[in-house]
Design an enzyme around this catalytic site. Structure first.
Site, PDB file in Angstrom:
ATOM      1  N   ARG A 156     -23.247  -0.559 -12.241  1.00  0.00           N
ATOM      2  CA  ARG A 156     -23.188   0.582 -13.161  1.00  0.00           C
ATOM      3  C   ARG A 156     -23.199   0.204 -14.625  1.00  0.00           C
ATOM      4  NH1 ARG A 156     -18.676   3.956  -9.735  1.00  0.00           N
ATOM      5  NH2 ARG A 156     -20.140   4.382  -8.075  1.00  0.00           N
ATOM      6  N   GLY A 206       1.060  13.801  -7.066  1.00  0.00           N
ATOM      7  CA  GLY A 206      -0.387  13.742  -6.850  1.00  0.00           C
ATOM      8  C   GLY A 206      -0.722  13.847  -5.378  1.00  0.00           C
ATOM      9  N   LEU A 264     -12.391   4.946  -3.411  1.00  0.00           N
ATOM     10  CA  LEU A 264     -11.852   5.689  -2.264  1.00  0.00           C
ATOM     11  C   LEU A 264     -11.142   4.707  -1.340  1.00  0.00           C
ATOM     12  CD1 LEU A 264     -14.864   8.086  -1.537  1.00  0.00           C
ATOM     13  CD2 LEU A 264     -12.861   8.471  -2.969  1.00  0.00           C
ATOM     14  N   SER A 284     -24.554  11.230  -7.502  1.00  0.00           N
ATOM     15  CA  SER A 284     -24.146   9.997  -6.830  1.00  0.00           C
ATOM     16  C   SER A 284     -25.189   8.913  -7.015  1.00  0.00           C
ATOM     17  CB  SER A 284     -23.966  10.226  -5.346  1.00  0.00           C
ATOM     18  OG  SER A 284     -23.847   8.977  -4.706  1.00  0.00           O
ATOM     19  N   HIS A 304     -16.486   7.750 -16.278  1.00  0.00           N
ATOM     20  CA  HIS A 304     -16.409   8.165 -14.892  1.00  0.00           C
ATOM     21  C   HIS A 304     -15.155   7.671 -14.204  1.00  0.00           C
ATOM     22  CE1 HIS A 304     -17.640   8.857 -10.829  1.00  0.00           C
ATOM     23  NE2 HIS A 304     -17.620   7.584 -10.546  1.00  0.00           N
ATOM     24  N   GLU A 336      -6.178   5.456  -8.515  1.00  0.00           N
ATOM     25  CA  GLU A 336      -6.805   5.170  -9.805  1.00  0.00           C
ATOM     26  C   GLU A 336      -5.772   5.013 -10.918  1.00  0.00           C
ATOM     27  OE1 GLU A 336     -10.178   7.698 -10.620  1.00  0.00           O
ATOM     28  OE2 GLU A 336     -10.389   6.905 -12.655  1.00  0.00           O
ATOM     29  N   HIS A 358     -20.680   5.723 -15.923  1.00  0.00           N
ATOM     30  CA  HIS A 358     -21.574   5.875 -14.775  1.00  0.00           C
ATOM     31  C   HIS A 358     -22.970   6.225 -15.259  1.00  0.00           C
ATOM     32  CE1 HIS A 358     -23.115   7.012 -10.916  1.00  0.00           C
ATOM     33  NE2 HIS A 358     -21.980   6.699 -10.333  1.00  0.00           N
ATOM     34  N   GLY A 376      -4.147  13.507  -4.378  1.00  0.00           N
ATOM     35  CA  GLY A 376      -5.490  12.972  -4.150  1.00  0.00           C
ATOM     36  C   GLY A 376      -5.437  12.054  -2.944  1.00  0.00           C
ATOM     37  N   LEU A 377      -6.475  11.272  -2.770  1.00  0.00           N
ATOM     38  CA  LEU A 377      -6.495  10.378  -1.613  1.00  0.00           C
ATOM     39  C   LEU A 377      -5.249   9.520  -1.574  1.00  0.00           C
ATOM     40  CD1 LEU A 377     -10.201   9.237  -1.498  1.00  0.00           C
ATOM     41  CD2 LEU A 377      -8.982  10.749   0.058  1.00  0.00           C
TER      42      LEU A 377
HETATM   43  C1  LIG Z   1     -17.543  12.783  -9.707  1.00  0.00           C
HETATM   44  C2  LIG Z   1     -16.896  11.569  -9.102  1.00  0.00           C
HETATM   45  C3  LIG Z   1     -17.481  10.924  -8.021  1.00  0.00           C
HETATM   46  C4  LIG Z   1     -16.901   9.802  -7.438  1.00  0.00           C
HETATM   47  N1  LIG Z   1     -17.518   9.205  -6.373  1.00  0.00           N
HETATM   48  C5  LIG Z   1     -16.925   8.143  -5.774  1.00  0.00           C
HETATM   49  C6  LIG Z   1     -17.506   7.546  -4.616  1.00  0.00           C
HETATM   50  O1  LIG Z   1     -18.562   7.949  -4.134  1.00  0.00           O
HETATM   51  N2  LIG Z   1     -16.868   6.499  -4.053  1.00  0.00           N
HETATM   52  C7  LIG Z   1     -15.688   6.017  -4.547  1.00  0.00           C
HETATM   53  O2  LIG Z   1     -15.141   5.083  -3.977  1.00  0.00           O
HETATM   54  N3  LIG Z   1     -15.112   6.582  -5.638  1.00  0.00           N
HETATM   55  C8  LIG Z   1     -15.703   7.622  -6.267  1.00  0.00           C
HETATM   56  N4  LIG Z   1     -15.104   8.187  -7.380  1.00  0.00           N
HETATM   57  C9  LIG Z   1     -13.800   7.724  -7.828  1.00  0.00           C
HETATM   58  C10 LIG Z   1     -12.714   8.295  -6.942  1.00  0.00           C
HETATM   59  O3  LIG Z   1     -13.037   9.592  -6.557  1.00  0.00           O
HETATM   60  C11 LIG Z   1     -11.368   8.362  -7.613  1.00  0.00           C
HETATM   61  O4  LIG Z   1     -11.078   7.152  -8.243  1.00  0.00           O
HETATM   62  C12 LIG Z   1     -10.275   8.616  -6.611  1.00  0.00           C
HETATM   63  O5  LIG Z   1     -10.585   9.721  -5.812  1.00  0.00           O
HETATM   64  C13 LIG Z   1      -8.956   8.849  -7.283  1.00  0.00           C
HETATM   65  O6  LIG Z   1      -8.010   9.263  -6.330  1.00  0.00           O
HETATM   66  P1  LIG Z   1      -6.500   9.394  -6.698  1.00  0.00           P
HETATM   67  O7  LIG Z   1      -5.799   9.759  -5.452  1.00  0.00           O
HETATM   68  O8  LIG Z   1      -6.058   8.159  -7.381  1.00  0.00           O
HETATM   69  O9  LIG Z   1      -6.405  10.547  -7.787  1.00  0.00           O
HETATM   70  P2  LIG Z   1      -6.928  12.069  -7.815  1.00  0.00           P
HETATM   71  O10 LIG Z   1      -7.724  12.424  -6.641  1.00  0.00           O
HETATM   72  O11 LIG Z   1      -7.499  12.281  -9.165  1.00  0.00           O
HETATM   73  O12 LIG Z   1      -5.614  12.918  -7.683  1.00  0.00           O
HETATM   74  C14 LIG Z   1      -4.712  13.084  -8.730  1.00  0.00           C
HETATM   75  C15 LIG Z   1      -3.604  13.968  -8.246  1.00  0.00           C
HETATM   76  O13 LIG Z   1      -2.532  13.889  -9.139  1.00  0.00           O
HETATM   77  C16 LIG Z   1      -2.105  15.159  -9.523  1.00  0.00           C
HETATM   78  N5  LIG Z   1      -1.616  15.023 -10.885  1.00  0.00           N
HETATM   79  C17 LIG Z   1      -2.199  14.364 -11.912  1.00  0.00           C
HETATM   80  N6  LIG Z   1      -1.412  14.404 -13.001  1.00  0.00           N
HETATM   81  C18 LIG Z   1      -0.324  15.102 -12.653  1.00  0.00           C
HETATM   82  C19 LIG Z   1       0.854  15.494 -13.346  1.00  0.00           C
HETATM   83  N7  LIG Z   1       1.089  15.154 -14.595  1.00  0.00           N
HETATM   84  N8  LIG Z   1       1.754  16.229 -12.671  1.00  0.00           N
HETATM   85  C20 LIG Z   1       1.549  16.590 -11.373  1.00  0.00           C
HETATM   86  N9  LIG Z   1       0.474  16.227 -10.687  1.00  0.00           N
HETATM   87  C21 LIG Z   1      -0.450  15.501 -11.313  1.00  0.00           C
HETATM   88  C22 LIG Z   1      -3.279  16.066  -9.343  1.00  0.00           C
HETATM   89  O14 LIG Z   1      -2.853  17.383  -9.097  1.00  0.00           O
HETATM   90  C23 LIG Z   1      -3.943  15.448  -8.125  1.00  0.00           C
HETATM   91  O15 LIG Z   1      -3.342  15.952  -6.977  1.00  0.00           O
HETATM   92  C24 LIG Z   1     -15.693   9.299  -7.968  1.00  0.00           C
HETATM   93  C25 LIG Z   1     -15.100   9.934  -9.062  1.00  0.00           C
HETATM   94  C26 LIG Z   1     -15.708  11.036  -9.657  1.00  0.00           C
HETATM   95  C27 LIG Z   1     -15.085  11.630 -10.875  1.00  0.00           C
END
Ligand SMILES: Cc1cc2nc3c(=O)[nH]c(=O)nc-3n(C[C@H](O)[C@H](O)[C@H](O)COP(=O)(O)OP(=O)(O)OC[C@H]3O[C@@H](n4cnc5c(N)ncnc54)[C@H](O)[C@@H]3O)c2cc1C
Ligand code: FES
Lengths: 251, 129, 507
Positions: free
Chosen positions: C332, C42, C443, C286, C403, C427, C268, C44-45
């Site tokens: 929410r 992954g 985040l 948002s 959400h 997450e 949400h 993501g952040l």
């Molecule tokens: C529309 C929206 C708006 C939001 N707004 C806010 C906000 O304003 N403030 C806030 O604090 N939070 C907000 N959130 C929540 C927040 O964005 C997420 O909880 C957070 O970004 C999750 O980050 P993460 O790094 O855990 O996962 P993600 O960013 O979902 O990254 C997942 C990663 O894992 C990889 N991955 C997943 N499964 C596999 C697999 N089986 N094999 C290989 N790779 C895989 C993907 O490629 C990706 O790179 C929002 C969420 C949404 C949906």
């Protein structure tokens, strides 16, 4: 109020779609007709619907990239009637809704075409060259834990907003796809401008400008001949003025 | 899922959710068509693998919602609410994290409870009034 | 198993407990780190920040993501902002307030030590992101700007217009690409992880499918970090990106990792409602809009007049009525539930009576159209694009949608799952948000996990455990490959006729 309910009705579309099984085999257009689809659907949702029909008839579904479907991840992107992301300004193709089109319209869908974006299948191409441009210098070299107080450096509101505007690039590659020379100048200029406008970006500013532009050539992107098509198709409306700014930066 | 395990939940809905889910998961493997092969790009296969996993997880969500006989935070059980329609939390029995152990597909998962202790702030009723 | 592993909570008073325990954590020599490979799934952040930081520390890091580029992870879509207690605003915010809000917001279903740790780290996250060049909004005087978010009475949310997640992700992504260029991170995109490999009960690798060639690959390492995001897509219509999934955590669960609080999912309140059956996702607006937008419904059920034709005294600003202290900023879950109750009672508007109005009229009258447009520019455009209505003229119609998932793999205080060597970040784990997450705290949690917590705790774990190198064809690897192969095979055997989405839609 008209929208969302399907109240704005339905329409039929002719889709001419580029089909190519793999990079080794030649591709060709295939025509499909979608009958009476909801005008409130997005174009990608219409393709989903087409794909469900293709699966039912045993044909390989159309492969296209997508993920967020809200114009922010930069996954989606193909040409619609020759225009990157289609006819609507400041809109990625996932945000293109069918109400935009006339009943009976013919839409030709084809992939980005550029030497630096090798084809994969149908509408999908490989855009990792853009990641390598960032790797060449599109960052501030600061390790975790080394950061000073975020308020130690004051940054004017306008300055922050202008840096933000260039930082919104989603890396979709539309600028490259619409450029006669397949140049990534807008992409690179946007990153240079984002970091170059902020105090944090100053220490590495010249090195970054040089390294990213060299990498652009190495990846096979062309050079800019100021056609400004890139600016017109950019879903984030990043200004091509930054390209001339970039040319001054590298000196 | 949104129907039975969404904004508000109740035992009846959760139980019928579990039944419908079992039926749907069974039908999925029998009736789904994944076109093409496992070689080369195949977005439908990717989707199928993901959805297959969602069935198992959805089942666990329903079980967990059923086992947590209280309303807390985003988990609102219709059976556990005050006269004004506000959530009624049950600290005596549910001030814990539920941690589920998988014991084989088809077998009942085991629910562990990690008790929560509060030393600085004592549980109070959420009030936004 | 049969008993729960020790959550490894810190001893002593919780204030400063993280600093104390971190300072006591064992370290590893840089020379040894060079020979240790870590797998991060992954980007993501949580994943990108962890991978970049671990690589900076000298580990060999291999990163897997199903996306074609790390920059596409779903974190990119987060709009509103990121919380941090920086104790400089006049409204008296502080670490202890953020701690209290997080614990209360989660309705006392989270570990207090974890909430405290988050609050303590929060400020350093902002500093880190600023140093990377994240263009946070600034006040005229040049300091960082903040706004307030649902469930909080103070203004502690830092933001970059309505694209905070994007900007934070690009900061982490750029840090990651810097390590790729330095040769310390091997980035493998278009790889979907399908199985976890464990040897003697310890996580040692994964099996993934190369999404272009279709080949199944084995990747082994000294530890595995999952940062694969949430599982809201269990629901067909959610705000998550279409490819967000639970496969990695679900398969890890099947291999023995405990799954905590799966039923804690957040709905949400402010999404753009659905219309057509082929619509595949709901787009979030948002909730920062709730700072200026007022939520209302017609006071009498079945009122089908256009919103402009409904006079003021026939409108029910139900959140303001029911929750005078928080009003439209009620959390929410409360906002979603009250909206749904009224919709069920026949007050709802729009197709199927499933939506409520979010009205910017009063804010525009108060501050002017330009100010409101500048504040929410891209959100308003997005609404207009999807719905065809101009939200500065007509109230927006919004609808609650799944959400965020507070539940996830169980982890102890050092973020390790019940499978030793398997760490879970962002997450994907269940931590800190209890039964309900505050806006703008995901985040914060993802970046706290990735930049600050996991890099310290993974090192501590590695220092105390043997770190054998596993051959790619070891029996455990072959078994995991076989599991993946047979699951894939089973999907082709059905001989059915229906597309996958037909089932997902019913779910
Ligand atoms: C529309 C929206 C708006 C939001 N707004 C806010 C906000 O304003 N403030 C806030 O604090 N939070 C907000 N959130 C929540 C927040 O964005 C997420 O909880 C957070 O970004 C999750 O980050 P993460 O790094 O855990 O996962 P993600 O960013 O979902 O990254 C997942 C990663 O894992 C990889 N991955 C997943 N499964 C596999 C697999 N089986 N094999 C290989 N790779 C895989 C993907 O490629 C990706 O790179 C929002 C969420 C949404 C949906
Ligand atoms: S699908 Fe994410 S930008 Fe279009």
């Amino acid at each position: 109020m008209t929208s969302l309910s399907g109240a704005s009705g339905s329409l039929s579309l002719n889709l001419r779609i580029w089909r190519q099984d793999n990079p080794g085999e030649p591709g060709a257009y295939r025509s499909f007709r979608l009958e009476r689809v909801g005008a409130d659907l997005s174009l990608l949702e219409a393709l989903d619907q087409l794909n469900e029909q293709l699966i039912a008839t045993g044909e390989r579904p159309v492969h296209f990239e997508h993920d967020c479907r809200e114009g922010i991840c930069g996954s989606c992107g193909f040409l619609v009637n020759g225009q990157a992301h289609g006819p609507r300004a400041a809109t990625s193709v996932c945000q293109l809704y069918l109400r935009q089109f006339a009943d009976g319209a013919t839409l030709t869908l084809e992939p980005w075409r550029s030497r630096a974006f090798p084809p994969i299948q149908d509408l999908v191409v490989e855009r990792s060259a853009l990641d390598r441009l960032i790797a060449a210098g599109g960052y501030c070299s600061v390790n975790t834990g080394q950061a000073p107080d975020g308020n130690a450096m004051l940054i004017g509101q306008e300055q922050a907003a202008s840096a933000f505007a260039t930082a919104t690039c989603i890396g979709c590659g539309a600028c490259v796809a619409s450029c006669r020379n397949a140049s990534a100048s807008l992409f690179v200029a946007a990153k240079l401008a984002h970091l170059g406008q902020l105090p944090q970006g100053q220490p590495e500013r010249r090195r970054r400008a040089r390294a990213m532009q060299q990498q652009m050539t190495a990846e096979g992107f062309g050079s800019c001949s100021s056609n400004l098509e890139c600016e017109a198709v950019c879903p984030k409306q990043i200004s091509a003025d930054w390209i001339s700014w970039m040319h001054r930066e590298a000196r | 899922m949104i129907e039975h395990c969404g904004i508000s939940r109740d035992a009846g809905g959760l139980r019928s959710g579990l039944e419908e889910l079992a039926a749907l998961a069974g039908r999925f493997h029998a009736e789904v068509r994944v076109p093409g092969t496992a070689e080369g790009p195949n977005p439908e296969l990717e989707k199928a693998l993901r959805v297959a996993d969602f069935f198992g997880l959805a089942q666990l969500m329903l079980r967990d919602a059923l086992a947590r006989e209280e309303s807390c935070g985003a988990h609102f059980r219709e059976e556990h609410q005050s006269a004004e329609g506000e959530a009624r939390r049950d600290d005596a029995n549910f001030a814990h994290i539920a941690a589920w152990e998988h014991r084989g597909d088809g077998a009942e998962p085991l629910r562990h409870a990690e008790p929560l202790r509060f030393t600085t702030l004592q549980p109070s009723t959420r009030s936004y009034r | 198993m049969s008993s729960l592993p020790d959550p490894q909570l810190p001893a002593g008073p919780i204030a400063e407990a993280w600093r104390r325990s971190r300072e006591a954590l064992p370290l590893i020599s840089p020379l040894r780190k060079r020979n240790l490979t870590l797998l991060v799934v992954g980007t993501g952040l949580a994943g990108a920040s962890a991978a970049a930081t671990l690589a900076e520390q000298g580990y060999r890091v291999r990163v897997l993501s199903f996306h074609d580029s790390p920059r596409r992870a779903h974190s990119v879509a987060a709009q509103g902002g990121i919380n941090a207690a920086r104790a400089q605003a006049v409204d008296g915010d502080s670490v202890s307030r953020l701690f209290a809000d997080t614990l209360r917001g989660g309705d006392f279903r989270a570990r207090e030590a974890g909430c405290q740790r988050l609050a303590e780290i929060s400020s350093a996250i902002i500093d880190q992101c600023v140093a990377q060049g994240v263009p946070f909004a600034r006040e005229y005087g040049g300091t960082l700007a903040t706004r307030s978010f649902g469930g909080a009475l103070v203004s502690r949310t830092f933001y970059a217009r309505g694209q905070t997640g994007q900007q934070l992700l690009y900061g982490a992504y750029q840090a990651l690409m810097r390590q790729v260029a330095a040769g310390r991170v091997e980035l493998l995109c278009r790889r979907e992880v399908l199985e976890l490999i464990t040897v003697d009960g310890v996580a040692r690798g994964v099996v993934c499918r190369d999404l272009l060639s279709g080949a199944l690959e084995v990747h082994t390492a000294q530890a595995v970090l999952l940062a694969t995001g949430g599982y809201s897509n269990v629901y067909f219509l959610s705000t998550n990106a279409l490819k967000s999934n639970a496969s990695a955590i679900w398969q890890a669960h099947r291999q023995g990792a405990l799954f905590a609080n799966p039923c804690f999912t957040q709905i949400h309140p402010t999404c753009i409602p659905s219309g057509d059956a082929y619509q595949c996702k709901l787009t979030l607006m948002s909730e920062s809009l709730r700072n200026d937008g007022r939520i209302w419904l017609p006071a009498s059920a079945g009122d089908e007049r256009a919103p402009a034709a409904i006079p003021e005294d026939e409108r029910d600003y139900f959140l303001e009525r029911l929750y005078p202290a928080y009003g439209n900023m009620a959390p929410r879950d409360v906002a979603s539930r009250r909206a749904r109750e009224l919709c069920n009672a026949g007050h709802g508007v729009g197709p199927g009576g499933r939506s409520v109005y979010l009205d910017l009229r009063d804010a525009i009258a108060r501050e002017g159209r330009q100010v409101i447009e500048a504040r929410y520019g891209n959100l308003l455009e997005m609404y207009e694009r999807i719905s065809g209505d101009d939200p500065t003229d007509t109230p927006m119609r919004i609808y609650p949608a799944p959400h965020y998932t507070m539940g996830g793999l169980w982890v102890d205080y050092p973020l390790m799952s019940s499978i030793p060597g398997l760490f879970v970040l962002g997450e994907a784990n269940f931590s800190e948000h209890g039964a309900n997450r505050l806006g703008a705290s995901a985040l914060m949690q993802g970046l706290a996990d990735g930049y600050f917590i996991a890099p310290a705790t993974v090192t501590a774990w590695l220092s105390g455990h043997p770190t054998p190198t596993i051959a790619d064809d070891a029996p455990a690897c072959r078994e995991a490959l076989e599991r993946a192969r047979s699951r894939i095979g089973a999907l082709f055997q059905g001989g059915g006729t229906l597309p996958v989405d037909a089932f997902h839609r019913q779910l």
